[in-house]
Design a protein around this motif. Structure first.
Motif, PDB file in Angstrom:
ATOM      1  N   MET A 172      21.507 -25.725   4.730  1.00 24.76           N
ATOM      2  CA  MET A 172      20.354 -26.410   5.282  1.00 24.76           C
ATOM      3  C   MET A 172      19.129 -26.013   4.464  1.00 24.76           C
ATOM      4  SD  MET A 172      18.697 -26.297   9.069  1.00 24.76           S
ATOM      5  CE  MET A 172      20.174 -26.933   9.772  1.00 24.76           C
ATOM      6  N   ASN A 173      18.273 -26.973   4.253  1.00 25.81           N
ATOM      7  CA  ASN A 173      17.051 -26.719   3.513  1.00 25.81           C
ATOM      8  C   ASN A 173      15.883 -26.878   4.480  1.00 25.81           C
ATOM      9  OD1 ASN A 173      15.631 -26.009   1.315  1.00 25.81           O
ATOM     10  ND2 ASN A 173      16.041 -27.867   0.131  1.00 25.81           N
ATOM     11  N   ILE A 174      15.304 -25.775   4.881  1.00 29.16           N
ATOM     12  CA  ILE A 174      14.231 -25.790   5.868  1.00 29.16           C
ATOM     13  C   ILE A 174      12.894 -25.736   5.147  1.00 29.16           C
ATOM     14  CG2 ILE A 174      13.265 -24.621   7.875  1.00 29.16           C
ATOM     15  CD1 ILE A 174      16.079 -23.449   8.327  1.00 29.16           C
ATOM     16  N   SER A 175      12.011 -26.657   5.468  1.00 23.58           N
ATOM     17  CA  SER A 175      10.699 -26.711   4.812  1.00 23.58           C
ATOM     18  C   SER A 175       9.857 -25.503   5.199  1.00 23.58           C
ATOM     19  CB  SER A 175       9.959 -27.998   5.203  1.00 23.58           C
ATOM     20  OG  SER A 175       9.578 -27.945   6.573  1.00 23.58           O
ATOM     21  N   LYS A 176       8.891 -25.208   4.356  1.00 26.87           N
ATOM     22  CA  LYS A 176       7.985 -24.094   4.621  1.00 26.87           C
ATOM     23  C   LYS A 176       7.278 -24.280   5.962  1.00 26.87           C
ATOM     24  CE  LYS A 176       3.854 -21.840   2.818  1.00 26.87           C
ATOM     25  NZ  LYS A 176       2.833 -21.829   1.766  1.00 26.87           N
ATOM     26  N   GLU A 177       6.810 -25.482   6.226  1.00 20.93           N
ATOM     27  CA  GLU A 177       6.109 -25.759   7.479  1.00 20.93           C
ATOM     28  C   GLU A 177       7.025 -25.545   8.687  1.00 20.93           C
ATOM     29  OE1 GLU A 177       3.168 -29.177   9.384  1.00 20.93           O
ATOM     30  OE2 GLU A 177       4.273 -29.621   7.544  1.00 20.93           O
ATOM     31  N   ALA A 178       8.279 -25.957   8.562  1.00 17.85           N
ATOM     32  CA  ALA A 178       9.239 -25.769   9.656  1.00 17.85           C
ATOM     33  C   ALA A 178       9.536 -24.275   9.863  1.00 17.85           C
ATOM     34  CB  ALA A 178      10.523 -26.529   9.366  1.00 17.85           C
ATOM     35  N   LYS A 179       9.637 -23.515   8.790  1.00 16.81           N
ATOM     36  CA  LYS A 179       9.861 -22.066   8.916  1.00 16.81           C
ATOM     37  C   LYS A 179       8.712 -21.413   9.674  1.00 16.81           C
ATOM     38  CE  LYS A 179      12.591 -21.542   4.705  1.00 16.81           C
ATOM     39  NZ  LYS A 179      12.639 -21.010   3.335  1.00 16.81           N
ATOM     40  N   ILE A 180       7.493 -21.817   9.342  1.00 13.85           N
ATOM     41  CA  ILE A 180       6.314 -21.251  10.016  1.00 13.85           C
ATOM     42  C   ILE A 180       6.340 -21.593  11.507  1.00 13.85           C
ATOM     43  CG2 ILE A 180       3.786 -21.413  10.168  1.00 13.85           C
ATOM     44  CD1 ILE A 180       3.873 -21.716   7.033  1.00 13.85           C
ATOM     45  N   ILE A 181       6.684 -22.827  11.830  1.00 14.21           N
ATOM     46  CA  ILE A 181       6.775 -23.231  13.244  1.00 14.21           C
ATOM     47  C   ILE A 181       7.843 -22.413  13.962  1.00 14.21           C
ATOM     48  CG2 ILE A 181       7.473 -25.113  14.791  1.00 14.21           C
ATOM     49  CD1 ILE A 181       6.059 -27.022  12.768  1.00 14.21           C
ATOM     50  N   LEU A 182       8.997 -22.228  13.325  1.00 21.44           N
ATOM     51  CA  LEU A 182      10.064 -21.442  13.955  1.00 21.44           C
ATOM     52  C   LEU A 182       9.638 -19.998  14.181  1.00 21.44           C
ATOM     53  CD1 LEU A 182      13.237 -22.834  12.143  1.00 21.44           C
ATOM     54  CD2 LEU A 182      12.617 -23.145  14.554  1.00 21.44           C
ATOM     55  N   LEU A 183       8.976 -19.398  13.203  1.00 20.71           N
ATOM     56  CA  LEU A 183       8.512 -18.017  13.358  1.00 20.71           C
ATOM     57  C   LEU A 183       7.467 -17.905  14.467  1.00 20.71           C
ATOM     58  CD1 LEU A 183       8.360 -17.073   9.595  1.00 20.71           C
ATOM     59  CD2 LEU A 183       9.808 -15.937  11.315  1.00 20.71           C
ATOM     60  N   LYS A 184       6.509 -18.817  14.493  1.00 22.27           N
ATOM     61  CA  LYS A 184       5.483 -18.800  15.549  1.00 22.27           C
ATOM     62  C   LYS A 184       6.127 -19.005  16.912  1.00 22.27           C
ATOM     63  CE  LYS A 184       1.431 -20.456  13.007  1.00 22.27           C
ATOM     64  NZ  LYS A 184       0.474 -21.568  12.833  1.00 22.27           N
ATOM     65  N   SER A 185       7.072 -19.920  16.986  1.00 26.08           N
ATOM     66  CA  SER A 185       7.723 -20.226  18.260  1.00 26.08           C
ATOM     67  C   SER A 185       8.589 -19.071  18.742  1.00 26.08           C
ATOM     68  CB  SER A 185       8.543 -21.506  18.131  1.00 26.08           C
ATOM     69  OG  SER A 185       7.688 -22.584  17.828  1.00 26.08           O
ATOM     70  N   ALA A 186       9.246 -18.376  17.820  1.00 30.71           N
ATOM     71  CA  ALA A 186      10.031 -17.194  18.202  1.00 30.71           C
ATOM     72  C   ALA A 186       9.096 -16.136  18.800  1.00 30.71           C
ATOM     73  CB  ALA A 186      10.778 -16.641  16.994  1.00 30.71           C
ATOM     74  N   ARG A 187       7.965 -15.905  18.168  1.00 34.60           N
ATOM     75  CA  ARG A 187       6.996 -14.925  18.684  1.00 34.60           C
ATOM     76  C   ARG A 187       6.442 -15.376  20.035  1.00 34.60           C
ATOM     77  NH1 ARG A 187       4.283 -10.469  17.492  1.00 34.60           N
ATOM     78  NH2 ARG A 187       5.216 -10.263  15.435  1.00 34.60           N
ATOM     79  N   GLN A 188       6.119 -16.648  20.153  1.00 30.16           N
ATOM     80  CA  GLN A 188       5.591 -17.158  21.428  1.00 30.16           C
ATOM     81  C   GLN A 188       6.643 -17.051  22.534  1.00 30.16           C
ATOM     82  OE1 GLN A 188       4.434 -21.038  20.065  1.00 30.16           O
ATOM     83  NE2 GLN A 188       2.296 -20.433  19.756  1.00 30.16           N
ATOM     84  N   SER A 189       7.894 -17.273  22.191  1.00 34.33           N
ATOM     85  CA  SER A 189       8.969 -17.154  23.186  1.00 34.33           C
ATOM     86  C   SER A 189       9.046 -15.729  23.707  1.00 34.33           C
ATOM     87  CB  SER A 189      10.315 -17.557  22.576  1.00 34.33           C
ATOM     88  OG  SER A 189      10.310 -18.920  22.247  1.00 34.33           O
ATOM     89  N   ILE A 190       8.970 -14.765  22.806  1.00 30.87           N
ATOM     90  CA  ILE A 190       8.984 -13.357  23.231  1.00 30.87           C
ATOM     91  C   ILE A 190       7.726 -13.065  24.043  1.00 30.87           C
ATOM     92  CG2 ILE A 190       8.946 -10.956  22.447  1.00 30.87           C
ATOM     93  CD1 ILE A 190      10.564 -12.000  19.947  1.00 30.87           C
ATOM     94  N   GLY A 191       6.578 -13.562  23.592  1.00 26.98           N
ATOM     95  CA  GLY A 191       5.327 -13.354  24.309  1.00 26.98           C
ATOM     96  C   GLY A 191       5.347 -13.926  25.711  1.00 26.98           C
ATOM     97  N   SER A 192       6.119 -15.003  25.915  1.00 25.76           N
ATOM     98  CA  SER A 192       6.191 -15.608  27.245  1.00 25.76           C
ATOM     99  C   SER A 192       6.802 -14.648  28.267  1.00 25.76           C
ATOM    100  CB  SER A 192       6.970 -16.925  27.199  1.00 25.76           C
ATOM    101  OG  SER A 192       8.362 -16.693  27.028  1.00 25.76           O
ATOM    102  N   LEU A 193       7.561 -13.672  27.803  1.00 23.73           N
ATOM    103  CA  LEU A 193       8.111 -12.651  28.695  1.00 23.73           C
ATOM    104  C   LEU A 193       7.003 -11.809  29.314  1.00 23.73           C
ATOM    105  CD1 LEU A 193      11.020 -11.409  26.389  1.00 23.73           C
ATOM    106  CD2 LEU A 193      11.260 -12.795  28.469  1.00 23.73           C
ATOM    107  N   PHE A 194       5.851 -11.759  28.655  1.00 22.61           N
ATOM    108  CA  PHE A 194       4.734 -10.946  29.102  1.00 22.61           C
ATOM    109  C   PHE A 194       3.571 -11.796  29.616  1.00 22.61           C
ATOM    110  CE2 PHE A 194       6.870  -8.735  25.505  1.00 22.61           C
ATOM    111  CZ  PHE A 194       7.559  -7.804  26.276  1.00 22.61           C
ATOM    112  N   GLY A 195       3.861 -13.042  29.988  1.00 23.54           N
ATOM    113  CA  GLY A 195       2.854 -13.901  30.588  1.00 23.54           C
ATOM    114  C   GLY A 195       2.083 -14.785  29.631  1.00 23.54           C
TER     115      GLY A 195
END
Length: 187
Positions: free
Chosen positions: A1-24
């Protein structure tokens, strides 16, 4: 799979936000799947969490649970709170974590251990138990092919030299690996 730079950034931000959602904190917004067709993929993915370059959690899915985007978000939460090697991540640790995502390629059965290329291939064994090692594990720990196979056996609940005594049914795979460290400016 070839993931674009913009998509990688979205995935990284979303992973962090998902973890952050555990803390409100707010959960990640779903992206525009038409703009990022790679998010529609059902590829497997792993999320690795480190603090000060030390492993703090790593969980993923060999086959995606839904879309790649949803798989990454779920794996991030699971890595934060359900890796049995660690206690659940605490809120005070959240700002210290670094996130790495590995999107898995196709699995290919091998006929010989000589086919394994350190640094390129991850390994999957489903014999006894299931064991998976991401491609970067071997290079991060400076493993030889033999050490990589021994670690794989341990991961599957087998004794280390098991691979020397039998020809194991091992599959190799590649992974597209990217981390927050690569995109500091954009995150």
């Amino acid at each position: 799979m070839n993931i674009s730079k913009e998509a990688k950034i979205i995935l990284l931000k979303s992973a962090r936000q998902s973890i952050g959602s555990l803390f409100g904190n707010n959960e990640p917004e779903k992206p525009d799947y038409d703009k990022f067709p790679e998010f529609k993929s059902d590829a497997g993915a792993f999320v690795t969490i480190t603090i000060n370059k030390q492993l703090r959690g790593c969980i993923g899915y060999i086959i995606g649970q839904a879309s790649l985007f949803e798989t990454v978000c779920d794996a991030a939460i699971q890595a934060a709170i359900n890796d049995p090697r660690f206690p659940p991540l605490k809120e005070k640790e959240f700002d210290k974590i670094k996130i790495e995502i590995s999107v898995l390629g196709n699995f290919t059965p091998i006929k010989s251990y000589d086919e394994i290329i350190i640094g390129k291939h991850g390994l999957l064994i489903e014999e006894g138990g299931r064991g998976l090692l991401l491609p970067q594990v071997a290079t991060e720990h400076n493993m030889s092919r033999e050490e990589f196979l021994t670690a794989l056996c341990h991961k599957a609940g087998l004794y280390g030299n098991y691979w020397k005594e039998r020809v194991l049914k091992i599959k190799t795979f590649t992974a597209e690996v990217f981390s927050e460290d690569e995109f500091k400016e954009e995150l």
